[in-house]
Design a protein around this motif. Structure first.
Motif, mmCIF file in Angstrom:
data_model
loop_
_atom_site.group_PDB
_atom_site.id
_atom_site.type_symbol
_atom_site.label_atom_id
_atom_site.label_comp_id
_atom_site.label_asym_id
_atom_site.label_seq_id
_atom_site.Cartn_x
_atom_site.Cartn_y
_atom_site.Cartn_z
ATOM 1 N N LYS A 1 0.863 -1.190 0.000
ATOM 2 C CA LYS A 1 0.000 0.000 0.000
ATOM 3 C C LYS A 1 0.889 1.225 0.000
ATOM 4 C CE LYS A 1 -4.567 -0.800 1.757
ATOM 5 N NZ LYS A 1 -5.041 -1.748 2.737
ATOM 6 N N TYR A 2 0.420 2.300 -0.620
ATOM 7 C CA TYR A 2 1.241 3.513 -0.598
ATOM 8 C C TYR A 2 0.421 4.728 -0.197
ATOM 9 C CZ TYR A 2 -0.658 5.043 -5.131
ATOM 10 O OH TYR A 2 -1.493 5.450 -6.140
ATOM 11 N N GLU A 3 1.142 5.746 0.255
ATOM 12 C CA GLU A 3 0.551 7.052 0.528
ATOM 13 C C GLU A 3 1.261 8.047 -0.368
ATOM 14 O OE1 GLU A 3 0.904 7.941 4.677
ATOM 15 O OE2 GLU A 3 -0.566 6.411 5.229
ATOM 16 N N SER A 4 0.498 8.990 -0.891
ATOM 17 C CA SER A 4 1.093 9.998 -1.774
ATOM 18 C C SER A 4 0.860 11.366 -1.160
ATOM 19 C CB SER A 4 0.421 9.898 -3.131
ATOM 20 O OG SER A 4 1.032 10.786 -4.005
ATOM 21 N N GLU A 5 1.962 12.082 -0.917
ATOM 22 C CA GLU A 5 1.854 13.413 -0.330
ATOM 23 C C GLU A 5 2.780 14.363 -1.081
ATOM 24 O OE1 GLU A 5 2.522 14.671 3.993
ATOM 25 O OE2 GLU A 5 1.163 12.957 4.127
ATOM 26 N N ALA A 6 2.236 15.437 -1.578
ATOM 27 C CA ALA A 6 3.006 16.433 -2.337
ATOM 28 C C ALA A 6 3.897 15.747 -3.379
ATOM 29 C CB ALA A 6 3.846 17.285 -1.384
ATOM 30 N N ASP A 7 3.273 14.873 -4.171
ATOM 31 C CA ASP A 7 3.977 14.138 -5.239
ATOM 32 C C ASP A 7 5.038 13.168 -4.722
ATOM 33 O OD1 ASP A 7 2.449 15.184 -7.158
ATOM 34 O OD2 ASP A 7 3.873 16.697 -7.843
ATOM 35 N N LYS A 8 5.059 12.935 -3.412
ATOM 36 C CA LYS A 8 6.036 11.995 -2.856
ATOM 37 C C LYS A 8 5.303 10.709 -2.486
ATOM 38 C CE LYS A 8 10.133 12.169 -0.073
ATOM 39 N NZ LYS A 8 10.592 12.193 1.270
ATOM 40 N N ILE A 9 5.822 9.596 -2.990
ATOM 41 C CA ILE A 9 5.167 8.307 -2.747
ATOM 42 C C ILE A 9 5.891 7.575 -1.639
ATOM 43 C CG2 ILE A 9 4.592 6.058 -3.764
ATOM 44 C CD1 ILE A 9 4.837 7.663 -6.492
ATOM 45 N N GLU A 10 5.122 7.067 -0.693
ATOM 46 C CA GLU A 10 5.735 6.273 0.368
ATOM 47 C C GLU A 10 5.007 4.934 0.483
ATOM 48 O OE1 GLU A 10 6.626 7.021 4.980
ATOM 49 O OE2 GLU A 10 7.373 8.536 3.578
ATOM 50 N N TYR A 11 5.766 3.860 0.270
ATOM 51 C CA TYR A 11 5.176 2.529 0.365
ATOM 52 C C TYR A 11 5.256 2.004 1.788
ATOM 53 C CZ TYR A 11 4.823 2.200 -4.683
ATOM 54 O OH TYR A 11 4.468 2.415 -5.998
ATOM 55 N N LYS A 12 4.171 1.390 2.220
ATOM 56 C CA LYS A 12 4.041 0.895 3.593
ATOM 57 C C LYS A 12 4.412 -0.590 3.660
ATOM 58 C CE LYS A 12 2.521 4.871 4.783
ATOM 59 N NZ LYS A 12 3.431 5.706 5.543
ATOM 60 N N ASN A 13 4.355 -1.128 4.886
ATOM 61 C CA ASN A 13 4.630 -2.560 5.088
ATOM 62 C C ASN A 13 3.328 -3.363 5.099
ATOM 63 O OD1 ASN A 13 7.292 -1.850 5.304
ATOM 64 N ND2 ASN A 13 7.327 -1.858 7.527
ATOM 65 N N THR A 14 2.272 -2.804 4.496
ATOM 66 C CA THR A 14 0.974 -3.481 4.481
ATOM 67 C C THR A 14 0.591 -3.862 3.054
ATOM 68 O OG1 THR A 14 -0.003 -1.278 4.518
ATOM 69 C CG2 THR A 14 0.029 -2.482 6.596
ATOM 70 N N ARG A 15 -0.255 -4.875 2.945
ATOM 71 C CA ARG A 15 -0.637 -5.421 1.629
ATOM 72 C C ARG A 15 -1.648 -4.541 0.914
ATOM 73 N NH1 ARG A 15 -2.707 -11.000 4.315
ATOM 74 N NH2 ARG A 15 -0.761 -11.674 5.284
ATOM 75 N N ASP A 16 -1.516 -4.481 -0.397
ATOM 76 C CA ASP A 16 -2.537 -3.852 -1.229
ATOM 77 C C ASP A 16 -3.131 -4.943 -2.119
ATOM 78 O OD1 ASP A 16 -4.172 -1.952 -2.290
ATOM 79 O OD2 ASP A 16 -2.589 -0.665 -3.053
ATOM 80 N N THR A 17 -4.204 -4.620 -2.799
ATOM 81 C CA THR A 17 -4.827 -5.618 -3.682
ATOM 82 C C THR A 17 -4.506 -5.327 -5.147
ATOM 83 O OG1 THR A 17 -6.841 -4.309 -3.582
ATOM 84 C CG2 THR A 17 -6.720 -6.210 -2.121
ATOM 85 N N ASN A 18 -3.582 -4.397 -5.386
ATOM 86 C CA ASN A 18 -3.164 -4.065 -6.747
ATOM 87 C C ASN A 18 -1.651 -4.134 -6.868
ATOM 88 O OD1 ASN A 18 -5.725 -3.250 -7.957
ATOM 89 N ND2 ASN A 18 -5.660 -1.595 -6.461
ATOM 90 N N LEU A 19 -1.183 -4.392 -8.096
ATOM 91 C CA LEU A 19 0.247 -4.290 -8.399
ATOM 92 C C LEU A 19 0.527 -2.847 -8.812
ATOM 93 C CD1 LEU A 19 3.057 -5.640 -9.122
ATOM 94 C CD2 LEU A 19 2.167 -5.819 -11.453
ATOM 95 N N HIS A 20 1.518 -2.232 -8.185
ATOM 96 C CA HIS A 20 1.950 -0.884 -8.566
ATOM 97 C C HIS A 20 3.312 -1.012 -9.248
ATOM 98 C CE1 HIS A 20 -1.285 0.414 -6.008
ATOM 99 N NE2 HIS A 20 -0.728 -0.197 -4.984
ATOM 100 N N ILE A 21 3.509 -0.268 -10.329
ATOM 101 C CA ILE A 21 4.805 -0.309 -11.019
ATOM 102 C C ILE A 21 5.352 1.108 -11.109
ATOM 103 C CG2 ILE A 21 4.530 -2.467 -12.300
ATOM 104 C CD1 ILE A 21 3.477 -0.901 -14.679
ATOM 105 N N GLY A 22 6.683 1.199 -11.077
ATOM 106 C CA GLY A 22 7.285 2.529 -11.101
ATOM 107 C C GLY A 22 8.787 2.456 -11.266
#
Length: 244
Positions: free
Chosen positions: A18-39
């Protein structure tokens, strides 16, 4: 204008964190998401880097000083991409290598997103890898106490790794994919390979080499349930110590 005392190194990634986006800054957490994110990430590698080391501030010095790209591996920036842009960058990186190859690293247990990216950059740089350097980061709890939860998460993450491997394999021009999995990343990888085998995607001519380093997987399960599925015409290397 003095030139920077560090190298900027790119890592393309897939993650089901899972990620949080703040002021164009992405921070990935240690928790599961249900989607694949690529970057893509840019990592600083200090010019003073010694092969085999991952230069980071120690806990004591970090109380007084910030991390510095000139002395440490740091995450300079992180950009989420759509599939078209991701594939375009991937093809560009593959094109720079005579081998037309991709390196994929899957980290182990107790590793957060930033550590995973820094370690991948170090690996690609130290190996002097010329093609595309990529990482799959599954949502490890990032703590020693999270071991049991990580085992479940590793298995659940295999679907997302399958999708990520398919994106890598479908890139135009790719001839070889080398995969290195460390520790519990082997659970994610071997489960994903069995799934890809069932889908008829694996084995194939592109997956050229698989390295299982310090695999966090039961030996009998590996021999009886995994090897029959994945042991075909490619290089398979197992690095283990008697402590594993």
């Amino acid at each position: 204008n003095s030139s920077p005392k560090y190298i900027t190194y790119s890592v393309l990634y897939g993650t089901n964190r899972k990620y949080e986006s703040e002021a164009d800054k992405i921070e990935y957490k240690n928790t599961r998401d249900t989607n694949l994110h690529i970057g893509t990430c840019e990592i600083s590698i200090p010019l003073s880097h010694k092969k085999g080391d991952l230069e980071r501030p120690g806990w004591f010095s970090s109380l007084f000083f910030d991390e510095s790209p000139e002395k440490h591996f740091t995450l300079l920036n992180n950009e989420l991409l759509d599939k078209i842009k991701f594939t375009h960058i991937l093809q560009e990186k593959i094109g720079k290598s005579n081998q037309k190859d991709i390196l994929l690293f899957i980290h182990g247990f107790n590793v957060n997103f930033q550590e995973a990216m820094l370690r991948t950059a170090q690996l690609g740089y130290d190996l002097n890898f010329k093609g595309a350097v990529t990482a799959f980061s599954w949502p490890s709890a990032g703590s020693v106490s999270g071991y049991l939860a990580d085992t479940d998460t590793a298995r659940l993450s295999s679907n997302y790794l399958c999708d990520f491997i398919k994106i890598l394999l479908s890139s135009a021009g790719v001839k070889k994919l080398h995969i290195i999995a460390h520790s519990m990343g082997n659970v994610v990888l071997t489960t994903a390979l069995v799934q890809l085998k069932n889908e008829g995607v694996f084995p194939n001519a592109i997956i050229n080499q698989i390295i299982l380093a310090a695999p966090d997987i039961d030996k009998d399960i590996f021999i009886n349930q995994v090897m029959p599925y994945i042991n075909r015409n490619f290089g398979l290397t197992l690095y283990a110590s008697d402590k594993d």
